[in-house]
Design an enzyme around this catalytic site. Structure first.
Site, PDB file in Angstrom:
ATOM      1  N   HIS A   1      -9.953  16.072  25.801  1.00  0.00           N
ATOM      2  CA  HIS A   1     -10.642  14.805  25.615  1.00  0.00           C
ATOM      3  C   HIS A   1     -10.720  14.575  24.097  1.00  0.00           C
ATOM      4  O   HIS A   1     -11.888  14.664  23.838  1.00  0.00           O
ATOM      5  CB  HIS A   1     -11.623  14.865  26.492  1.00  0.00           C
ATOM      6  CG  HIS A   1     -12.401  13.651  26.864  1.00  0.00           C
ATOM      7  ND1 HIS A   1     -13.127  12.828  26.185  1.00  0.00           N
ATOM      8  CD2 HIS A   1     -12.196  12.576  27.778  1.00  0.00           C
ATOM      9  CE1 HIS A   1     -13.514  11.494  26.669  1.00  0.00           C
ATOM     10  NE2 HIS A   1     -12.787  11.478  27.719  1.00  0.00           N
ATOM     11  N   PHE A   2     -10.254  14.235  23.365  1.00  0.00           N
ATOM     12  CA  PHE A   2      -8.429  14.023  23.413  1.00  0.00           C
ATOM     13  C   PHE A   2      -8.133  14.931  22.258  1.00  0.00           C
ATOM     14  O   PHE A   2      -8.867  14.979  21.222  1.00  0.00           O
ATOM     15  CB  PHE A   2      -8.235  12.521  23.197  1.00  0.00           C
ATOM     16  CG  PHE A   2      -8.805  11.606  24.343  1.00  0.00           C
ATOM     17  CD1 PHE A   2      -8.269  11.539  25.630  1.00  0.00           C
ATOM     18  CD2 PHE A   2     -10.138  10.897  24.146  1.00  0.00           C
ATOM     19  CE1 PHE A   2      -8.724  10.627  26.493  1.00  0.00           C
ATOM     20  CE2 PHE A   2     -10.459  10.128  24.959  1.00  0.00           C
ATOM     21  CZ  PHE A   2      -9.984  10.022  26.348  1.00  0.00           C
TER      22      PHE A   2
END
Length: 150
Positions: free
Chosen positions: A54-55
């Protein structure tokens, strides 16, 4: 005369809350009014497991984890009113969240300061207003409801 802020470090927080790595999201707790008002602090680092997905090329702390961190801070503030918290077998059960707003991203290197204040209490159910801030800017906010069980 203003009351002195009581500071709890990670070892004490771990006696208050059942959460453990990687889900313990409060590194320090500053209680202004035991049971009612305080600030939980989360030092956000690139080593957080959630940043793997993420991410990968733009690490951002998930908003739901910001809300969870606020809930943990609120629970610890409630438990802090009991001077024998280490001997207590209390659990904090998250019941609801309302009015959630996300205002800015939280990135590695940020210090998330979760300001929580009790706005209602009835028996063992507590409602807190939470505001998570980074560098004086609101990152997220919510109204949190939880039940404290023995």
């Amino acid at each position: 005369m203003a009351e002195e802020v009581k500071v709890y470090h990670i070892e004490e927080i771990m006696k208050m809350l059942p959460h453990r790595y990687p889900f313990l999201l409060v590194d320090r707790l500053e209680v202004e009014v035991p049971g009612e008002k305080g600030v939980g602090i989360k030092n956000v680092t690139m080593n957080e497991e959630f940043f793997q997905g993420h991410f990968p090329n733009n690490p951002v702390m998930p908003g739901v984890l910001q809300i969870e961190a606020m809930a943990q801070a609120a629970g610890a503030v409630v438990i802090s009113q009991d001077e024998n918290y280490a001997d207590s077998k209390r659990s904090v059960l998250f019941m609801g969240v309302d009015g959630v707003k996300f205002r800015r991203q939280v990135k590695p290197g940020d210090q998330l300061r979760m300001h929580v204040e009790k706005i209602k209490a009835r028996r063992n159910i507590f409602v807190f207003k939470g505001t998570a801030m980074v560098d004086g800017q609101v990152a997220s906010e919510a109204e949190l409801t939880a039940m404290i069980l023995e």
